[in-house]
Write a protein that holds these residues in place. Structure first.
Motif, short mmCIF file in Angstrom:
data_model
loop_
_atom_site.label_atom_id
_atom_site.label_comp_id
_atom_site.label_asym_id
_atom_site.label_seq_id
_atom_site.Cartn_x
_atom_site.Cartn_y
_atom_site.Cartn_z
N GLN A 208 0.84 -1.20 0.00
CA GLN A 208 0.00 0.00 0.00
C GLN A 208 0.87 1.25 0.00
OE1 GLN A 208 -2.48 0.42 3.46
NE2 GLN A 208 -3.71 2.08 2.58
N LEU A 209 1.89 1.25 0.83
CA LEU A 209 2.82 2.39 0.88
C LEU A 209 3.46 2.62 -0.48
CD1 LEU A 209 5.42 3.17 3.62
CD2 LEU A 209 6.17 2.97 1.27
N HIS A 210 3.87 1.54 -1.15
CA HIS A 210 4.52 1.66 -2.46
C HIS A 210 3.59 2.30 -3.49
CE1 HIS A 210 5.88 -0.27 -6.40
NE2 HIS A 210 6.83 0.59 -6.08
N GLN A 211 2.34 1.90 -3.49
CA GLN A 211 1.39 2.47 -4.44
C GLN A 211 1.18 3.97 -4.20
OE1 GLN A 211 0.10 0.94 -7.16
NE2 GLN A 211 1.48 -0.75 -6.56
N VAL A 212 1.11 4.37 -2.94
CA VAL A 212 0.93 5.79 -2.62
C VAL A 212 2.18 6.57 -3.01
CG1 VAL A 212 0.51 7.45 -0.77
CG2 VAL A 212 -0.70 5.26 -0.79
N LEU A 213 3.36 5.99 -2.77
CA LEU A 213 4.60 6.66 -3.15
C LEU A 213 4.66 6.88 -4.65
CD1 LEU A 213 8.14 6.04 -1.83
CD2 LEU A 213 7.77 5.79 -4.28
N LEU A 214 4.25 5.89 -5.44
CA LEU A 214 4.24 6.05 -6.90
C LEU A 214 3.26 7.15 -7.32
CD1 LEU A 214 4.32 2.33 -8.16
CD2 LEU A 214 6.20 4.00 -8.17
N ALA A 215 2.12 7.18 -6.66
CA ALA A 215 1.12 8.21 -6.98
C ALA A 215 1.62 9.60 -6.64
CB ALA A 215 -0.19 7.91 -6.25
N ALA A 216 2.53 9.69 -5.66
CA ALA A 216 3.08 10.99 -5.27
C ALA A 216 4.14 11.48 -6.26
CB ALA A 216 3.68 10.90 -3.87
N ASP A 217 4.52 10.61 -7.20
CA ASP A 217 5.46 10.96 -8.27
C ASP A 217 6.80 11.44 -7.71
OD1 ASP A 217 6.22 11.19 -10.92
OD2 ASP A 217 5.54 13.25 -11.12
N VAL A 218 7.33 10.68 -6.76
CA VAL A 218 8.65 11.01 -6.20
C VAL A 218 9.70 9.97 -6.56
CG1 VAL A 218 7.69 12.31 -4.26
CG2 VAL A 218 8.10 9.85 -4.02
N GLY A 219 9.36 9.08 -7.49
CA GLY A 219 10.28 8.03 -7.87
C GLY A 219 9.81 6.68 -7.36
N ASP A 220 10.64 5.67 -7.57
CA ASP A 220 10.27 4.32 -7.17
C ASP A 220 11.26 3.79 -6.14
OD1 ASP A 220 8.90 1.96 -7.10
OD2 ASP A 220 9.31 1.36 -9.17
N ILE A 221 10.87 2.71 -5.50
CA ILE A 221 11.74 2.03 -4.53
C ILE A 221 11.72 0.54 -4.81
CG2 ILE A 221 11.42 3.74 -2.68
CD1 ILE A 221 9.36 1.79 -1.43
N ALA A 222 12.64 -0.16 -4.21
CA ALA A 222 12.66 -1.62 -4.28
C ALA A 222 13.10 -2.16 -2.93
CB ALA A 222 13.61 -2.10 -5.38
N LEU A 223 12.64 -3.35 -2.63
CA LEU A 223 13.01 -4.00 -1.38
C LEU A 223 14.39 -4.61 -1.53
CD1 LEU A 223 9.63 -5.81 -0.57
CD2 LEU A 223 10.30 -3.43 -0.12
N ALA A 224 15.25 -4.30 -0.57
CA ALA A 224 16.62 -4.82 -0.62
C ALA A 224 16.81 -5.99 0.33
CB ALA A 224 17.62 -3.72 -0.29
#
Length: 280
Positions: A168-184
């Motif tokens: 859910q956090l990842h989807q909101v972050l993408l919608a905020a248009d601040v870039g992407d993340i990945a799980l390390a």
């Protein structure tokens, strides 16, 4: 023969005005007029000349008394609450926090020793405190590990509740248009002797994330300097995470929305600080 006179006697004539005055006073209904009429009838005293009796008023009050109210902290153990017992029996961690009155109320009960049912060392609970000095038992493994839908460069696994939240956090972050993340990294069964953050990975409630660039998600920059890192530090608590950004990745620890909100609002940076535990 003498005939009796039809004219009223003088005594009768004198009584007539008196009766008339009394009747008039009753018709008007004023208590003071009644008394005046009776007095006039009895002795011909001028009622208007008699002053009205003075009213007796209560003494003036310069200030109202202020009630003395003493506040007392609630002393009832939260584990005695029926809703707490029900949530505990159902292994509903979030329900237990809500039954306690929220994250801040849960903290207050734990710190004041009114929460025997909140075991900070139980690895099955979202509030478990884990660090190098408080390790997860070596024979314990989460029973509900899943692979989140969030992109991963390490096949990270998390407990189901944490995985749902990170997606859910990842989807909101993408919608905020601040870039992407990945799980390390996610759950690991390897104990860590020194790093508190690494020790938390044995709970299945901790994950490290990296900022993805235009070409890849390989950790190449200090995440705190990226827009993704800044967004996580500012917003991850709204989805139940404590976020710390250092080095090339950000460490996120899932504690549930209510506890995360209480940490954020209270300015706490860790569960150890939140629950007033000594740093070992």
């Amino acid at each position: 023969m003498q005939h009796s006179s039809s004219r009223p006697s003088s005594s009768v004539r004198r009584a007539a005005p008196r009766r008339a005055a009394i009747l008039l006073a009753f018709a008007i209904g004023g208590g003071a007029l009644i008394a005046a009429a009776v007095a006039a009838a009895a002795g011909g005293v001028d009622a208007a000349a008699e002053p009205a009796p003075a009213r007796s008023w209560p003494a003036s009050v310069s200030a109202l008394p202020v009630p003395q109210v003493r506040s007392a902290a609630a002393s009832r153990p939260i584990c005695d609450l029926p809703t707490m017992r029900e949530a505990s029996a159902a292994d509903d961690d979030g329900g237990m926090v809500l039954a306690a009155g929220g994250g801040a109320a849960l903290r207050a009960a734990v710190v004041s020793a009114r929460a025997d049912c909140i075991d900070l060392s139980d690895p099955t609970r979202i509030w478990v405190v884990v660090d190098a000095a408080r390790p997860v038992p070596s024979d314990w493994t989460p029973s509900d590990l899943v692979v989140p839908e969030t992109p991963s460069i390490a096949d990270a696994r998390l407990r189901a509740e944490a995985a749902e939240s990170i997606d859910q956090l990842h989807q909101v972050l993408l919608a905020a248009d601040v870039g992407d993340i990945a799980l390390a990294s996610g759950y690991t069964d390897q104990p860590s002797a020194a790093d508190p953050g690494a020790a938390e990975h044995r709970t299945g409630l901790a994950v490290d994330v990296v900022a993805c660039g235009s070409a890849s998600c390989a950790p190449a920059a200090e995440i705190a300097t990226t827009s993704q890192g800044a967004w996580l530090i500012q917003n991850a608590w709204q989805y139940g995470w404590i976020a710390t950004a250092s080095g090339r990745d950000a460490h996120l620890r899932y504690v549930g929305i209510e506890i995360a909100r209480a940490l954020h609002d209270g300015g706490y940076s860790s569960l150890q600080q939140f629950f007033a535990l000594p740093v070992r």
